[in-house]
Write a protein that holds these residues in place. Structure first.
Motif: not given
Length: 353
Positions: A31, A29, A215-216, A201-202
Motif C-alpha cells: 500500500v 498488500k 482504493g486501487t 496494490d492500493e
C-alpha cells in the motif's frame, strides 16, 4: 483487516498532522501513502511503527492493539529514506545487526543473511562496506536488514527518494516483485504519483492530515472522490467558467472544473472531423518536451488547457491556431468531484482513457 487505524489524531503544536485518520489494510498488500509534503503521510507511518505516539485513537496489527507496545515489540521492519546503514559495518554485518541484537545463534544468522542477500540480488557483496556500493545497492541492503528479523509488517519512508531516476524505476519493479514473493504486508510513503500507481496494490491519498481517498490505482485515477484527489492525480488544469467550453453547462454548486490532458484533443485548424460543432478554436501557447511525448498548453477563449501530442504526429508549433475538443471534465465543489461528459457526444461515441 491486518492493519487498522481507528480515529487517529496527532498534533504538533498548532499543526494537525493526523485528523481523524481511519483505514484498514489486508494481509499481504503493498500500500502507498501518497500525498504532498506536509500531508501527514510520514506521521502515519511513524505512528504505526511506534516511533511517534498518537494523541488519541487505536492502531491494530493482526487483531492486537499496539498502542502501548514498544517499537521492538510491534514486529515492524522499517526502511528509512537515507538508508541509515552503519558505515563501519560490512554488508553482512548490516543485514545481521537485528539478529545479533536478538542474540540469535551464529549459524541461524549466517543462514538468514545468505538467504536475504540472494533475495535482494547482492550475493557476493557480503564483505563490502556501504561506501563501496551504489545507491541502489545500499537501498537493497536496507531492505534486507529490515527483513532479517522476519517482521509482520514492512514500512518504507520514501524508499527511492535518494536514488537517481533510472535506478529508481528499476527498484520499483524489483520491490513489487520482492513483496509479492515474500507476501509481507507493506506500506510505503511517497509524494510521486507515478511511483504509487506503478508499485502499489492500493493507494491512500492524504492531505492536510486527512485521508482523502483509498482504493486501487485504477479507482483513484478514474474515480476521484474529492477535488483534491482529482487535481493531485494527473497533470490537470483547473478552470472557472467551464460552461464556455462547447458541450458543457455549469454543474449545480460547482464553480470550478478540473480537466486532465487526456480529456482534451487538439487537431490542426481546418481538419475534417466528426462532431465538428463541438470543437473550438485555440492558440498553442507552450510546447514542452516530456520524454515520450509533447505537452501542449492551449488558450481556448481565455481558458488554458493542457493536452499531449505523440511524436508520431507532426508537432504543433507555438503560436499555431488549432481546434480543440474537451471530452469530459471533473466539476468540483468544496467536497466532491463529479465526472461530467460532453453533452454533444453520444455515449457509444465516448472517448475513454
Amino acid at each position: 483487516m491486518y492493519i487498522e487505524l481507528k480515529d487517529i489524531n496527532k498534533t504538533f503544536g498548532n499543526y494537525k498532522a493526523s485528523d481523524h485518520v481511519e483505514f484498514g489494510i489486508e494481509k499481504g498488500k503493498l500500500v502507498a501513502l501518497l500525498g504532498p509534503s506536509g500531508s501527514g503521510k510520514t506521521t502515519i507511518l511513524r505512528m504505526i511503527a511506534g516511533l511517534e505516539h498518537q494523541d488519541s485513537g487505536d492502531i491494530y496489527i493482526d487483531g492486537t492493539c499496539v498502542n502501548e507496545l514498544l517499537v521492538r515489540e510491534r514486529g515492524i521492519g522499517f526502511v528509512f529514506q537515507n538508508y541509515a546503514l552503519f558505515p563501519y559495518m560490512t554488508v553482512f554485518d548490516n543485514v545481521a545487526y537485528g539478529l545479533k541484537v536478538r542474540k540469535e545463534d551464529k549459524k541461524v544468522i549466517e543462514k538468514r543473511v545468505k538467504e536475504l542477500l540472494e533475495l535482494v540480488d547482492l550475493k557476493g557483496l557480503e564483505k563490502r562496506y556501504p561506501t563501496q556500493l551504489s545507491g541502489g545497492q545500499r537501498q537493497r541492503v536496507a531492505f534486507a536488514r529490515a527483513l532479517a528479523p522476519n517482521p509482520q509488517v514492512l514500512l518504507l519512508d520514501e524508499p527511492f527518494a535518494a536514488i537517481d531516476a533510472k535506478v529508481r524505476k528499476e527498484l520499483r519493479n524489483w520491490l513489487k516483485d520482492m513483496i509479492g514473493k515474500i507476501g509481507i504486508t507493506s506500506i510505503f510513503v511517497t509524494h510521486d504519483q507515478d511511483e504509487a500507481v506503478e508499485v502499489a496494490d492500493e493507494i491512500i491519498v492524504t492531505n492536510q492530515g486527512r485521508v482523502e481517498q483509498m482504493g486501487t490505482p485504477t479507482e483513484i485515477y478514474k474515480n476521484p472522490k474529492t477535488p483534491f484527489v482529482a487535481q493531485f492525480i494527473g497533470e490537470s488544469a483547473v478552470i472557472t467558467d467551464y460552461d464556455r467550453l462547447k458541450g458543457f453547462h455549469l454543474y449545480q454548486g460547482c464553480d470550478r472544473a478540473i480537466i486532465r490532458p487526456e480529456f482534451v484533443k487538439a487537431v490542426r485548424f481546418g481538419t475534417e472531423k466528426r462532431f465538428q460543432s463541438l470543437y473550438a478554436e485555440g492558440i498553442v501557447e507552450q510546447v514542452a518536451f516530456r520524454g515520450n511525448c509533447l505537452e501542449l498548453q492551449i488558450n481556448v477563449n481565455g481558458i488554458l488547457l493542457k493536452t499531449i501530442q505523440s511524436f508520431a504526429e507532426e508537432p504543433f508549433q507555438k503560436g499555431e491556431k488549432v481546434e480543440v475538443i474537451v471530452y469530459r471534465l471533473y466539476a468540483v465543489d468544496e467536497k466532491e468531484a463529479h465526472l461530467i461528459q460532453n453533452e454533444g457526444l453520444q455515449e457509444n461515441e465516448m472517448f475513454y482513457i
